[in-house]
Design a protein around this motif. Structure first.
Motif, PDB file in Angstrom:
ATOM      1  N   VAL A   1       0.029   3.834   6.395  1.00 54.83           N
ATOM      2  CA  VAL A   1      -0.578   5.124   6.054  1.00 54.83           C
ATOM      3  C   VAL A   1      -1.431   4.888   4.819  1.00 54.83           C
ATOM      4  CG1 VAL A   1      -0.148   7.513   5.390  1.00 54.83           C
ATOM      5  CG2 VAL A   1       1.387   6.369   7.009  1.00 54.83           C
ATOM      6  N   TYR A   2      -2.717   5.083   4.968  1.00 52.49           N
ATOM      7  CA  TYR A   2      -3.658   4.685   3.927  1.00 52.49           C
ATOM      8  C   TYR A   2      -3.920   5.813   2.930  1.00 52.49           C
ATOM      9  CZ  TYR A   2      -4.703   0.673   6.886  1.00 52.49           C
ATOM     10  OH  TYR A   2      -4.602  -0.479   7.625  1.00 52.49           O
ATOM     11  N   GLN A   3      -4.114   5.433   1.692  1.00 54.62           N
ATOM     12  CA  GLN A   3      -4.520   6.384   0.674  1.00 54.62           C
ATOM     13  C   GLN A   3      -5.972   6.802   0.920  1.00 54.62           C
ATOM     14  OE1 GLN A   3      -3.921   4.853  -3.244  1.00 54.62           O
ATOM     15  NE2 GLN A   3      -1.697   5.017  -3.165  1.00 54.62           N
TER      16      GLN A   3
ATOM     17  N   MET B   1       0.842  -1.178   0.000  1.00 52.16           N
ATOM     18  CA  MET B   1       0.000   0.000   0.000  1.00 52.16           C
ATOM     19  C   MET B   1       0.879   1.230   0.000  1.00 52.16           C
ATOM     20  SD  MET B   1      -3.300   0.627   2.310  1.00 52.16           S
ATOM     21  CE  MET B   1      -3.793  -0.967   1.705  1.00 52.16           C
ATOM     22  N   ALA B   2       0.640   2.188  -0.873  1.00 50.40           N
ATOM     23  CA  ALA B   2       1.474   3.363  -1.010  1.00 50.40           C
ATOM     24  C   ALA B   2       1.409   4.213   0.255  1.00 50.40           C
ATOM     25  CB  ALA B   2       1.030   4.190  -2.211  1.00 50.40           C
ATOM     26  N   LEU B   3       2.543   4.807   0.628  1.00 53.22           N
ATOM     27  CA  LEU B   3       2.597   5.651   1.809  1.00 53.22           C
ATOM     28  C   LEU B   3       2.292   7.082   1.411  1.00 53.22           C
ATOM     29  CD1 LEU B   3       5.742   4.189   3.563  1.00 53.22           C
ATOM     30  CD2 LEU B   3       3.342   3.645   3.926  1.00 53.22           C
ATOM     31  N   LYS B   4       1.016   7.422   1.441  1.00 53.49           N
ATOM     32  CA  LYS B   4       0.561   8.749   1.063  1.00 53.49           C
ATOM     33  C   LYS B   4      -0.305   9.300   2.188  1.00 53.49           C
ATOM     34  CE  LYS B   4      -2.391  11.175  -2.235  1.00 53.49           C
ATOM     35  NZ  LYS B   4      -3.289  11.014  -3.400  1.00 53.49           N
ATOM     36  N   ALA B   5       0.041  10.489   2.669  1.00 51.45           N
ATOM     37  CA  ALA B   5      -0.721  11.077   3.766  1.00 51.45           C
ATOM     38  C   ALA B   5      -2.131  11.413   3.320  1.00 51.45           C
ATOM     39  CB  ALA B   5      -0.019  12.340   4.272  1.00 51.45           C
ATOM     40  N   VAL B   6      -3.062  11.302   4.240  1.00 52.44           N
ATOM     41  CA  VAL B   6      -4.465  11.595   3.953  1.00 52.44           C
ATOM     42  C   VAL B   6      -4.836  12.902   4.619  1.00 52.44           C
ATOM     43  CG1 VAL B   6      -6.822  10.762   4.170  1.00 52.44           C
ATOM     44  CG2 VAL B   6      -4.951   9.132   3.930  1.00 52.44           C
ATOM     45  N   HIS B   7      -5.376  13.820   3.874  1.00 58.87           N
ATOM     46  CA  HIS B   7      -5.856  15.086   4.411  1.00 58.87           C
ATOM     47  C   HIS B   7      -7.350  15.168   4.155  1.00 58.87           C
ATOM     48  CE1 HIS B   7      -1.743  16.455   5.069  1.00 58.87           C
ATOM     49  NE2 HIS B   7      -1.458  16.009   3.868  1.00 58.87           N
TER      50      HIS B   7
END
Length: 376
Positions: A192-194, A1-7
């Protein structure tokens, strides 16, 4: 799973689920005095007792047989809890790769085949793969089910009363209808979920809740702050609580590291309350008044909630409810201590069970002492 912060602030207009999960089926009033109005305020009707994973979590290495009596997070455990005067049960929901919400606590499911142990992430299984573990509804044996302790030891998942794994839909259809559901939205602390993934998972869960919830009281909760904020944006019918351990463990996401940060999350996202590890509250009792001043509800979880005196102390502090493993023991204690029961008649008068009596000065002293004791 890609490590991309969620805002969450980047999510546009997430105030409803898809058209086929109609929000109009439900009012903003929950049954039995539990209310949430359009201003997002939420009031508990009384001091609540909530069954942890039903009738209590399984601790397979414990010498206490009560912790291995009934399979946790099972229909049997839920209905066993319903036999006691509790308000809600709490359970963990994850979503399989084919978008089916299932009830299971651990991130990974373990099994053994010909001496080899296999470990698979629950969310990477399809529903049929997930359900083949443990005892089967048809009475036949399924794949073996093991569990890894926090210390890394792998044990057979042996309990006195076993039951099949189940889905969220199963719970709505097979559990006593008057029993409220505290649905923990379960995510891995180390991922860290998309944003798109979180939305897909939450919509799958909401679909089941709105299709099968009927008049059952429902609360959502999550340790994952973005999931908690998103589920609040996706619906306005059911209360959402932010789960925190109150600073007992430190995470990269500062929102998870204190009760003060939890208050900020709730106020900024319009959440209705906080569920804290009880030690976090006892270490920082002053946070209770801050939570109340913010018009938020406060529940707790943790091992100390299996001690009746600790539960009573929380009642005196103004905490709204406790999540417990020893459902029978704590409901009886709450009945005796918080809502005294009549014992019998003597000389025409009813005798009432005694409970501890504290003056305001004594209570103030205890609130200063407890944080020091918790640090020991």
């Amino acid at each position: 799973m890609a490590l991309k912060a969620v805002h969450v602030s980047d999510v546009p207009n997430l105030d409803h689920v898809p058209d086929n999960a109609s929000l109009s089926l439900y009012s903003t009033r929950l049954s039995k005095g539990v209310e949430m109005n359009r201003a997002a305020t939420f009031k508990m009707p009384k001091f609540m007792v909530v069954g942890h994973r039903g009738s209590g979590m399984n601790v397979l290495q414990s010498t206490d047989g009560r912790m291995k009596e009934i399979k946790e997070n099972s229909i049997m455990s839920f209905n066993s809890a319903a036999k006691h005067p509790i308000d809600f049960i709490e359970f963990d929901v994850q979503v399989t790769k084919d978008d089916c919400p299932v009830i299971f606590h651990d991130n990974f499911i373990l099994s053994e085949d010909n001496g080899t142990i296999f470990e698979k992430r629950v969310t990477e299984l399809c529903l049929s793969e997930f359900l083949c573990f443990g005892p089967q509804k048809e009475g036949r044996a399924g794949k073996s089910l093991l569990r890894k302790t926090k210390e890394g030891k792998i044990l057979q998942w042996n309990v006195e009363k076993d039951d099949s794994l189940c889905t969220l839909q199963d719970a709505f259809q097979q559990v006593e209808s008057s029993l409220g559901f505290n649905i923990e939205l379960k995510f891995d602390d180390h991922v860290v979920y998309q944003q798109d993934y979180l939305i897909r998972v939450l919509q799958a869960i909401l679909q089941v809740v709105f299709d099968h919830g009927k008049d059952r009281p429902v609360i959502f909760s999550s340790f994952q702050p973005d999931a908690a904020l998103l589920v609040r944006k996706l619906q306005s019918t059911f209360p959402v609580y932010f789960l925190t351990n109150g600073g007992a463990e430190i995470f990269y996401d500062v929102r998870r590291n204190s009760l003060e940060e939890a208050i900020k999350v709730c106020l900024e996202g319009g959440l209705q309350g906080i569920v804290s590890e009880v030690k976090g509250v006892f270490r920082n009792p002053g946070a209770v008044s801050k939570i109340k001043d913010a018009k938020l509800s406060l529940l707790t979880y943790g091992k100390l909630n299996n001690v009746s005196e600790a539960v009573y102390m929380q009642h005196l502090m103004g905490i709204d409810g406790v999540i417990v493993d020893l459902v029978q023991e704590i409901t009886e204690a709450v009945s005796d201590l918080i809502k005294p029961s009549k014992m019998g008649e003597g000389d025409g008068e009813m005798e009432v069970k005694s409970k501890p009596q504290f003056s305001q000065m004594e209570l103030s002293f205890l609130l200063k002492l407890i944080p020091e004791l918790i640090q020991l």
